[in-house]
Design a protein around this motif. Sequence first.
Motif, mmCIF file in Angstrom:
data_model
loop_
_atom_site.group_PDB
_atom_site.id
_atom_site.type_symbol
_atom_site.label_atom_id
_atom_site.label_comp_id
_atom_site.label_asym_id
_atom_site.label_seq_id
_atom_site.Cartn_x
_atom_site.Cartn_y
_atom_site.Cartn_z
ATOM 1 N N MET A 1 0.847 -1.196 0.000
ATOM 2 C CA MET A 1 0.000 0.000 0.000
ATOM 3 C C MET A 1 0.880 1.244 0.000
ATOM 4 S SD MET A 1 -2.829 1.250 2.815
ATOM 5 C CE MET A 1 -4.008 -0.038 2.435
ATOM 6 N N ASP A 2 0.611 2.162 -0.905
ATOM 7 C CA ASP A 2 1.370 3.400 -0.958
ATOM 8 C C ASP A 2 1.141 4.234 0.303
ATOM 9 O OD1 ASP A 2 2.372 2.773 -3.431
ATOM 10 O OD2 ASP A 2 0.912 3.962 -4.541
ATOM 11 N N LEU A 3 2.105 5.056 0.615
ATOM 12 C CA LEU A 3 2.007 5.895 1.807
ATOM 13 C C LEU A 3 0.794 6.817 1.751
ATOM 14 C CD1 LEU A 3 5.787 6.762 2.258
ATOM 15 C CD2 LEU A 3 4.401 5.402 3.825
ATOM 16 N N ARG A 4 0.474 7.318 0.565
ATOM 17 C CA ARG A 4 -0.640 8.260 0.458
ATOM 18 C C ARG A 4 -1.990 7.605 0.708
ATOM 19 N NH1 ARG A 4 1.221 7.533 -4.778
ATOM 20 N NH2 ARG A 4 -0.254 6.543 -6.225
ATOM 21 N N GLU A 5 -2.025 6.287 0.757
ATOM 22 C CA GLU A 5 -3.269 5.562 1.037
ATOM 23 C C GLU A 5 -3.381 5.153 2.499
ATOM 24 O OE1 GLU A 5 -4.327 2.857 -2.631
ATOM 25 O OE2 GLU A 5 -2.176 2.678 -2.220
ATOM 26 N N GLN A 6 -2.376 5.423 3.280
ATOM 27 C CA GLN A 6 -2.331 4.936 4.658
ATOM 28 C C GLN A 6 -2.866 5.963 5.655
ATOM 29 O OE1 GLN A 6 1.435 3.124 5.773
ATOM 30 N NE2 GLN A 6 1.854 2.539 3.658
ATOM 31 N N THR A 7 -3.403 5.444 6.749
ATOM 32 C CA THR A 7 -3.779 6.262 7.897
ATOM 33 C C THR A 7 -2.899 5.821 9.056
ATOM 34 O OG1 THR A 7 -6.054 6.580 7.138
ATOM 35 C CG2 THR A 7 -5.627 6.893 9.490
ATOM 36 N N VAL A 8 -2.174 6.767 9.615
ATOM 37 C CA VAL A 8 -1.081 6.458 10.536
ATOM 38 C C VAL A 8 -1.362 7.007 11.929
ATOM 39 C CG1 VAL A 8 1.417 6.618 10.879
ATOM 40 C CG2 VAL A 8 0.482 6.675 8.554
ATOM 41 N N LEU A 9 -1.323 6.142 12.920
ATOM 42 C CA LEU A 9 -1.392 6.555 14.321
ATOM 43 C C LEU A 9 0.031 6.700 14.840
ATOM 44 C CD1 LEU A 9 -2.633 7.008 17.142
ATOM 45 C CD2 LEU A 9 -2.721 4.496 17.386
ATOM 46 N N ILE A 10 0.384 7.909 15.270
ATOM 47 C CA ILE A 10 1.700 8.154 15.863
ATOM 48 C C ILE A 10 1.481 8.556 17.308
ATOM 49 C CG2 ILE A 10 3.844 9.468 15.737
ATOM 50 C CD1 ILE A 10 3.160 10.062 12.787
ATOM 51 N N ALA A 30 -0.042 10.787 3.572
ATOM 52 C CA ALA A 30 -0.780 9.921 4.491
ATOM 53 C C ALA A 30 -1.666 10.744 5.424
ATOM 54 C CB ALA A 30 0.197 9.082 5.312
ATOM 55 N N ASN A 31 -2.726 10.114 5.923
ATOM 56 C CA ASN A 31 -3.491 10.681 7.036
ATOM 57 C C ASN A 31 -2.739 10.388 8.326
ATOM 58 O OD1 ASN A 31 -5.706 11.335 5.305
ATOM 59 N ND2 ASN A 31 -6.446 9.236 5.479
ATOM 60 N N VAL A 32 -2.701 11.346 9.237
ATOM 61 C CA VAL A 32 -1.919 11.168 10.462
ATOM 62 C C VAL A 32 -2.727 11.547 11.697
ATOM 63 C CG1 VAL A 32 0.086 11.979 11.769
ATOM 64 C CG2 VAL A 32 0.315 11.496 9.337
ATOM 65 N N ILE A 33 -2.743 10.634 12.655
ATOM 66 C CA ILE A 33 -3.319 10.908 13.969
ATOM 67 C C ILE A 33 -2.184 11.358 14.878
ATOM 68 C CG2 ILE A 33 -4.622 9.975 15.924
ATOM 69 C CD1 ILE A 33 -5.322 7.634 13.816
ATOM 70 N N ILE A 34 -2.237 12.606 15.312
ATOM 71 C CA ILE A 34 -1.239 13.154 16.213
ATOM 72 C C ILE A 34 -1.716 12.897 17.643
ATOM 73 C CG2 ILE A 34 -0.036 15.259 16.954
ATOM 74 C CD1 ILE A 34 -0.571 16.374 14.131
ATOM 75 N N ASN A 35 -1.291 11.782 18.193
ATOM 76 C CA ASN A 35 -1.670 11.468 19.572
ATOM 77 C C ASN A 35 -0.800 12.274 20.540
ATOM 78 O OD1 ASN A 35 -0.360 9.297 21.824
ATOM 79 N ND2 ASN A 35 -2.499 9.854 22.059
ATOM 80 N N TYR A 36 -1.430 12.774 21.590
ATOM 81 C CA TYR A 36 -0.682 13.469 22.642
ATOM 82 C C TYR A 36 -1.257 13.096 23.994
ATOM 83 C CZ TYR A 36 -4.676 16.677 22.964
ATOM 84 O OH TYR A 36 -5.944 17.197 23.145
ATOM 85 N N TYR A 37 -0.469 13.315 25.018
ATOM 86 C CA TYR A 37 -0.889 13.010 26.388
ATOM 87 C C TYR A 37 -1.208 14.299 27.135
ATOM 88 C CZ TYR A 37 -0.434 11.222 31.226
ATOM 89 O OH TYR A 37 -0.633 10.904 32.549
#
Length: 253
Positions: A1-10, A30-37
């Motif tokens: 899967m190409d990067l532009r098709e991915q959804t990424v949890l960081i 890519a779609n990116v979830i910017i997780n923070y605490y």
Amino acid sequence: MDLREQTVLITGASRGVGEELARAFVKEGANVIINYYKSKEKAEALANELGDKALALQADVRNQQEVFRIVEEAKLYFKTPVTTVVNNALIDFEFNPLTQKNAFELGWDDFTKQFEGTIHGALNSIQACLGDMKEFGFGRIINIGTNLFQNPVVAYHEYTTAKAALVGFTRNMAKELGAYGITVNMMSGGLLKQTDASKVTTEEVFQIIESSTPLQKVTSPRELADVALFFASPWGRAITGQNLVVDGGLVMD
């Protein structure tokens, strides 16, 4: 899967390595979830800067319910399941050689805090996304390690021990999840110049690393992020269960 098709949890993506990871994946489409605490303002500012491909969501990675919640929120927002997880969160630790507890001062609680953040946190994020990855027949899991358990320039006992355990965690996950088209790898950059956690690292420590490293420089967070792109991309499709040391050759494994 190409990067532009991915959804990424960081996880832990509001600053330092996590911020560079978020920037790198969004740049590739890519779609990116910017997780923070705790860093709400930094996370939301980064998401606003990166645009509609980024979403800032709060969760303590040690809390399974919170991690599952943000994964579901992200699926609704992006209208696609999470395909890629980068376990980057670091719980309450700074690379300060002047304040690091020595062997006489350490308590077991110091170790358990790092095990909770590193191993428990990674387990929660993987399990939150695993069902969709299995159904999709594709997944990329990237764990952030360190070269300090191979070359402890400073004895950061509790942090380094938790990251050493992450190698075993990575390889066991790789063994089991490969059948579902999921790769699990780890990348270890050692002390990076510079992150929020390493801003208190003394210049003497960085000088030791520079003088001992073939490339004569300390690895940057962006250079580490580039390797995450490789693992997530089609170029990394045949690699799993590996710990790639990204430190300019300081550790040759």
